[in-house]
Each structure stands twice: as C-alpha cells, then as structure tokens.
Scaffold this motif. Sequence first.
Motif, PDB file in Angstrom:
ATOM      1  N   CYS A   1       0.841  -1.194   0.000  1.00  0.00           N
ATOM      2  CA  CYS A   1       0.000   0.000   0.000  1.00  0.00           C
ATOM      3  C   CYS A   1       0.876   1.243   0.000  1.00  0.00           C
ATOM      4  O   CYS A   1       1.918   1.278   0.658  1.00  0.00           O
ATOM      5  CB  CYS A   1      -0.881   0.031   1.239  1.00  0.00           C
ATOM      6  N   THR A   2       0.435   2.280  -0.701  1.00  0.00           N
ATOM      7  CA  THR A   2       1.196   3.524  -0.692  1.00  0.00           C
ATOM      8  C   THR A   2       0.885   4.370   0.533  1.00  0.00           C
ATOM      9  O   THR A   2       1.581   5.338   0.814  1.00  0.00           O
ATOM     10  CB  THR A   2       0.881   4.355  -1.947  1.00  0.00           C
ATOM     11  N   ASN A   3      -0.159   4.025   1.273  1.00  0.00           N
ATOM     12  CA  ASN A   3      -0.514   4.815   2.450  1.00  0.00           C
ATOM     13  C   ASN A   3      -0.337   4.007   3.735  1.00  0.00           C
ATOM     14  O   ASN A   3      -1.122   4.111   4.668  1.00  0.00           O
ATOM     15  CB  ASN A   3      -1.959   5.320   2.341  1.00  0.00           C
TER      16      ASN A   3
ATOM     17  N   VAL B   1      -4.446 -12.957   7.410  1.00  0.00           N
ATOM     18  CA  VAL B   1      -4.413 -13.109   5.963  1.00  0.00           C
ATOM     19  C   VAL B   1      -5.808 -12.786   5.456  1.00  0.00           C
ATOM     20  O   VAL B   1      -6.795 -13.352   5.916  1.00  0.00           O
ATOM     21  CB  VAL B   1      -4.019 -14.544   5.565  1.00  0.00           C
ATOM     22  N   GLY B   2      -5.901 -11.827   4.544  1.00  0.00           N
ATOM     23  CA  GLY B   2      -7.208 -11.433   4.035  1.00  0.00           C
ATOM     24  C   GLY B   2      -7.092 -10.817   2.662  1.00  0.00           C
ATOM     25  O   GLY B   2      -6.000 -10.696   2.111  1.00  0.00           O
ATOM     26  N   PRO B   3      -8.214 -10.418   2.071  1.00  0.00           N
ATOM     27  CA  PRO B   3      -8.190  -9.792   0.750  1.00  0.00           C
ATOM     28  C   PRO B   3      -7.330  -8.531   0.777  1.00  0.00           C
ATOM     29  O   PRO B   3      -7.390  -7.749   1.728  1.00  0.00           O
ATOM     30  CB  PRO B   3      -9.665  -9.457   0.483  1.00  0.00           C
ATOM     31  N   PHE B   4      -6.533  -8.337  -0.262  1.00  0.00           N
ATOM     32  CA  PHE B   4      -5.689  -7.151  -0.331  1.00  0.00           C
ATOM     33  C   PHE B   4      -6.569  -5.955  -0.641  1.00  0.00           C
ATOM     34  O   PHE B   4      -7.217  -5.901  -1.668  1.00  0.00           O
ATOM     35  CB  PHE B   4      -4.629  -7.342  -1.420  1.00  0.00           C
ATOM     36  N   GLN B   5      -6.617  -4.984   0.259  1.00  0.00           N
ATOM     37  CA  GLN B   5      -7.541  -3.866   0.069  1.00  0.00           C
ATOM     38  C   GLN B   5      -6.920  -2.509   0.337  1.00  0.00           C
ATOM     39  O   GLN B   5      -7.540  -1.489   0.057  1.00  0.00           O
ATOM     40  CB  GLN B   5      -8.746  -4.042   1.001  1.00  0.00           C
ATOM     41  N   CYS B   6      -5.689  -2.435   0.851  1.00  0.00           N
ATOM     42  CA  CYS B   6      -5.025  -1.147   1.110  1.00  0.00           C
ATOM     43  C   CYS B   6      -5.908  -0.234   1.940  1.00  0.00           C
ATOM     44  O   CYS B   6      -6.629   0.619   1.431  1.00  0.00           O
ATOM     45  CB  CYS B   6      -4.639  -0.455  -0.174  1.00  0.00           C
TER      46      CYS B   6
END
Length: 208
Positions: free
Chosen positions: A37-39, A197-202
């Motif tokens: 993630c960028t943030n 571990v989960g869906p990548f959502q940033c």
Amino acid sequence: MACKSLIFSKNYTFPAELTYERRGGHLSKFTVCLRSCTNMTESIMFSMLSELRYDYFFIILGGGSDANTGLIWVEGRRVDVSFPTDDTRPRRSICLSWDSPNAEMVLWVNGKITEKKEFEKVGRTYIDPRIFIGPGQIFLGGKPKLDVGELTDVHVWDRVLNPQEVKGYFHQEEGHIGNIINWRALEYDGVDGDFIVGPFQCKRRLSV
C-alpha cells in the motif's frame, strides 16, 4: 494466497517467516518483488538472513510521514531511497535485485529503475537464507503504534530479473512466478503476535 495479503497490525511483535523447500541452496544473486500500500501507516520490512546475521541484506519500506522514503541495507551499508511522489495509485510495485559477484543493487518501483548502486565486491554467498516479512520498526528498535500495513504478491528468484521480466511483474502478466518463493503457494510460520491473511484492500491511513 492468490488475491490475499498479509495484514500486520499494532500488536504484532515479530515478523512472519516465509518458508520454502530447503534444497541446500547457496544464493549469490536474487530478486524479490512485492506489492504494498502507498498509504501504509508504518514501516514494513523484507529481510533475508544467512548464518544468523542480520546485516547481510534487508529492505525497510517507509510509511507514515515518510511514505516516500525508504532504507535498504546491503552488507551492512545503508542506502537511502525515494519513491515517486506523483504516483497516486494505491498499490506500489517494488522489485529489488542483488548481484553479489558484481556487487550491484537495483531498485525498481512500478516497473522503472529508481536506484542503481555498485559496491565494493565481496562475492558473498547466502546459505539457505531465512526470509522474513513484517513490521520494520522491530529492527529499528521501536514498536508499531498503529496498523502497520499490507503486503501481497511476494516472489523471490535465485537470479537477477531482466527489465522485461520486472515490467511483466508490474503489469501482472502471467508466468512471472518466483522459483524460491511463490505467493500463490506461500507457506509461512508466525509466532505470538497479531497479523491476519485477508483480501488485499489497502486500508486508508488511520488518524493518530
């Protein structure tokens, strides 16, 4: 692990070890690619340890107020790096290669070279390196305060990728699979701590 991420949070005290089939391997070159993630609210680190020493190689990805800066340690030597400030995409693709015989490090961000550096040649070989991922603050002597962040699509090769391969990874083309670590078939060990571990959502940046 496809379409999922490792999500590290504030109570986590140790990184997770990414496991792979031991082959009595001796690495002198490798490339690691991952997406983050960028943030991110704090630092995330990726490290490779060999012979119980921490100074062989690791990267700390900046976060929080220093989201566009990072540190890379190569054989105990510090390299300060900067990430693009005009990139508004939530996901950042990072590839880092290390060629020990030629003592050359190359950092790729979003498919483009942002740092290339040559060092004094030492020709070191990494013997069955242990590979970790987790909060970078642990290795800086601090403790995470907020949610740390998410990482996904981590791959490691036992060679230096060429520019076409790095761009293929960035564009998520088929066939760019690490031969040491493959995210789709990843196995890992975790000690007492807090990560999921989960869906990548940033996740959005949290307020202090």
